[in-house]
Design a protein around this motif. Sequence first.
Motif, PDB file in Angstrom:
ATOM      1  N   VAL A 494      19.330  67.161  40.890  1.00  0.00           N
ATOM      2  CA  VAL A 494      19.030  68.575  40.657  1.00  0.00           C
ATOM      3  C   VAL A 494      19.456  68.937  39.240  1.00  0.00           C
ATOM      4  O   VAL A 494      20.625  68.781  38.871  1.00  0.00           O
ATOM      5  N   MET A 495      18.524  69.420  38.443  1.00  0.00           N
ATOM      6  CA  MET A 495      18.828  69.764  37.064  1.00  0.00           C
ATOM      7  C   MET A 495      19.528  71.115  36.965  1.00  0.00           C
ATOM      8  O   MET A 495      20.466  71.302  36.201  1.00  0.00           O
ATOM      9  N   PHE A 496      19.068  72.087  37.746  1.00  0.00           N
ATOM     10  CA  PHE A 496      19.684  73.424  37.740  1.00  0.00           C
ATOM     11  C   PHE A 496      19.287  74.146  39.014  1.00  0.00           C
ATOM     12  O   PHE A 496      18.342  73.766  39.704  1.00  0.00           O
ATOM     13  N   ARG A 497      20.018  75.197  39.317  1.00  0.00           N
ATOM     14  CA  ARG A 497      19.739  76.045  40.482  1.00  0.00           C
ATOM     15  C   ARG A 497      20.261  77.441  40.160  1.00  0.00           C
ATOM     16  O   ARG A 497      21.458  77.633  39.944  1.00  0.00           O
ATOM     17  N   TYR A 498      19.366  78.415  40.118  1.00  0.00           N
ATOM     18  CA  TYR A 498      19.735  79.787  39.780  1.00  0.00           C
ATOM     19  C   TYR A 498      19.287  80.725  40.896  1.00  0.00           C
ATOM     20  O   TYR A 498      18.267  80.496  41.553  1.00  0.00           O
ATOM     21  N   SER A 499      20.045  81.782  41.076  1.00  0.00           N
ATOM     22  CA  SER A 499      19.696  82.841  42.023  1.00  0.00           C
ATOM     23  C   SER A 499      19.112  84.012  41.241  1.00  0.00           C
ATOM     24  O   SER A 499      19.717  84.490  40.278  1.00  0.00           O
ATOM     25  N   VAL A 500      17.937  84.452  41.652  1.00  0.00           N
ATOM     26  CA  VAL A 500      17.232  85.522  40.949  1.00  0.00           C
ATOM     27  C   VAL A 500      17.290  86.785  41.802  1.00  0.00           C
ATOM     28  O   VAL A 500      16.924  86.767  42.976  1.00  0.00           O
ATOM     29  N   LYS A 501      17.743  87.878  41.197  1.00  0.00           N
ATOM     30  CA  LYS A 501      17.763  89.180  41.862  1.00  0.00           C
ATOM     31  C   LYS A 501      16.924  90.145  41.041  1.00  0.00           C
ATOM     32  O   LYS A 501      17.184  90.353  39.859  1.00  0.00           O
TER      33      LYS A 501
END
Length: 557
Positions: A494-501
Amino acid sequence: SVSRETWISFEDFCICFQNLYVFHKPHTYAYNYQKTDFKSTDDQVFYYLLVDSLMPTEILVSFSALVRWDDTGDTKRECSSISKGVLMVEHFSWKWVTPGELMLKMHTSATKATVLNLPVGRHILLFTVRSPVGHHIHLCSMVPCVFGEEDSVIPSLEKESYRFIEQATAILKAVGNVINNFSSKPGLSKSLKELERTHCPPGLHGTGMAEEHFKVFNSAFWCLIKYVLGKKAPYSYKFAFRSFTLDFKDTEVSEGDTVSSETREKNSLTSWQNRTPTSEEEAAALKLQAIWRGIYVRKVLNSRKPGTKENANVKETLQKLWTAMELNFEQCAVMLLREMFKRNCKSIEKFPCYEDEWCKISFTDYAVTYADLPPNTWFVVFREIFLVPEDMLIVPKVYTTIPSCRLHVVDNDTLEEMPHVFFKVAPHIYPKNKKGYTFMAEAHTGDLPVEAGRWRLRLIGSHSPLPFLSREAVNNVYSTKEIKEYYIPNDKHVMFRYSVKATASHIATVQVQTSKSDVFIELQILDNEEKIVSATGKGHAVIPAFNFLSNETLLSS
């Protein structure tokens, strides 16, 4: 000719070349002729020729190529075969994915001419030219034609072809002949047979397709009546339509009768709203309906008999209708046949003018501008939602000077992307949906900066109406959020993981790019750990459009 011992400048040679061409130009007083200005290019150049005729066409094509002479010292002073100019002519349509039939191919180091023969109908020909230094094309024909670059030819294709107009006017003339002979017994029978022969394509009589074709004609004729009246058709015109066609099953006409009867009998139906009829009442209702239908059918049939009161009333109504049609005869004729074509009945394909449909298009342009951009920059050029009013064939085409630019089209209902052919969106049938389609164009500047310019999207379809914007005007100002980080290898890859609000629901484009260009990437958007949409790529991946819902919307749902 110029001897090898005589040297002149390249500019003087070009002037001599053009003057010689003009000096030897044939007389074309009785001909329509088109020619290109003298152009210099090493790349392929494309021209388009539109020919529309009710007779077979002969076109004299003259092709001149200015090439580089061979410096090998050959005393024959022949031009090298490698540097010859090439002209290819092939059938073309913006709706086709594959190349059309090759009609002509010419190689020359001077000037060649030949005759191009075209059958009856409308034709679009693509001229592809390659010449090392320059070229000149001269066309002569007895038929008016349009020749030039795409923007000069394509507006003429919005008009109906000559064969289509000829067929349409013949049908409407036959309709008028029936109306004029409606009170003459022998004349009515003869004119009805003539109308049937006119609006039925060749080879359709006596086949199972004929019945469906008559339904198509009747439906199109009713649409024309409503268009001519410009308002809701009165009862007398509905009765006249049924008398003219003897069509008692047309749903559009029946729906209008139902509305008027409901308004007239509103008070009498209130007592039946909260009760179930008994079997005796149902039988009585069916018997009354059968009796009423029998009376109505006999009345319509009686209106076909000259000398009756019903016939006189219908003749008067139809004459008023015909007078209104004659004011815009060609427009009404074209509308009648075009409505028949819209029904997509197989019988329509038997019309000779159906062959011209590949050359009938409608188009609209949307343009935006972009600012100066530095090297190695990815950016969004265009992103808009278009609504499709009905199922239709759409061909999106992009015009730009940006070296690397790609268009994406996403179905907002299914989040599926439309198919590509050689990195271009292929011609495709776009079904009518609820949320429309997002057209998004991405671009990359490469190793060199890009100067400010203009980007244009052209939507090409078979007819109007075309897809339209979901808002009033195009917007090309976007808010961008960019995140740069280092990748740390891990077992899950996994290169990145972001939470979007999102504070408000809106559409966004998501793009990821790596410094190592040969890395395979999969970009995913998850909702409660469920993959909603994804995209894959090599060194670069983009999700063209995704509708991020606001937190308030999610909580309320």
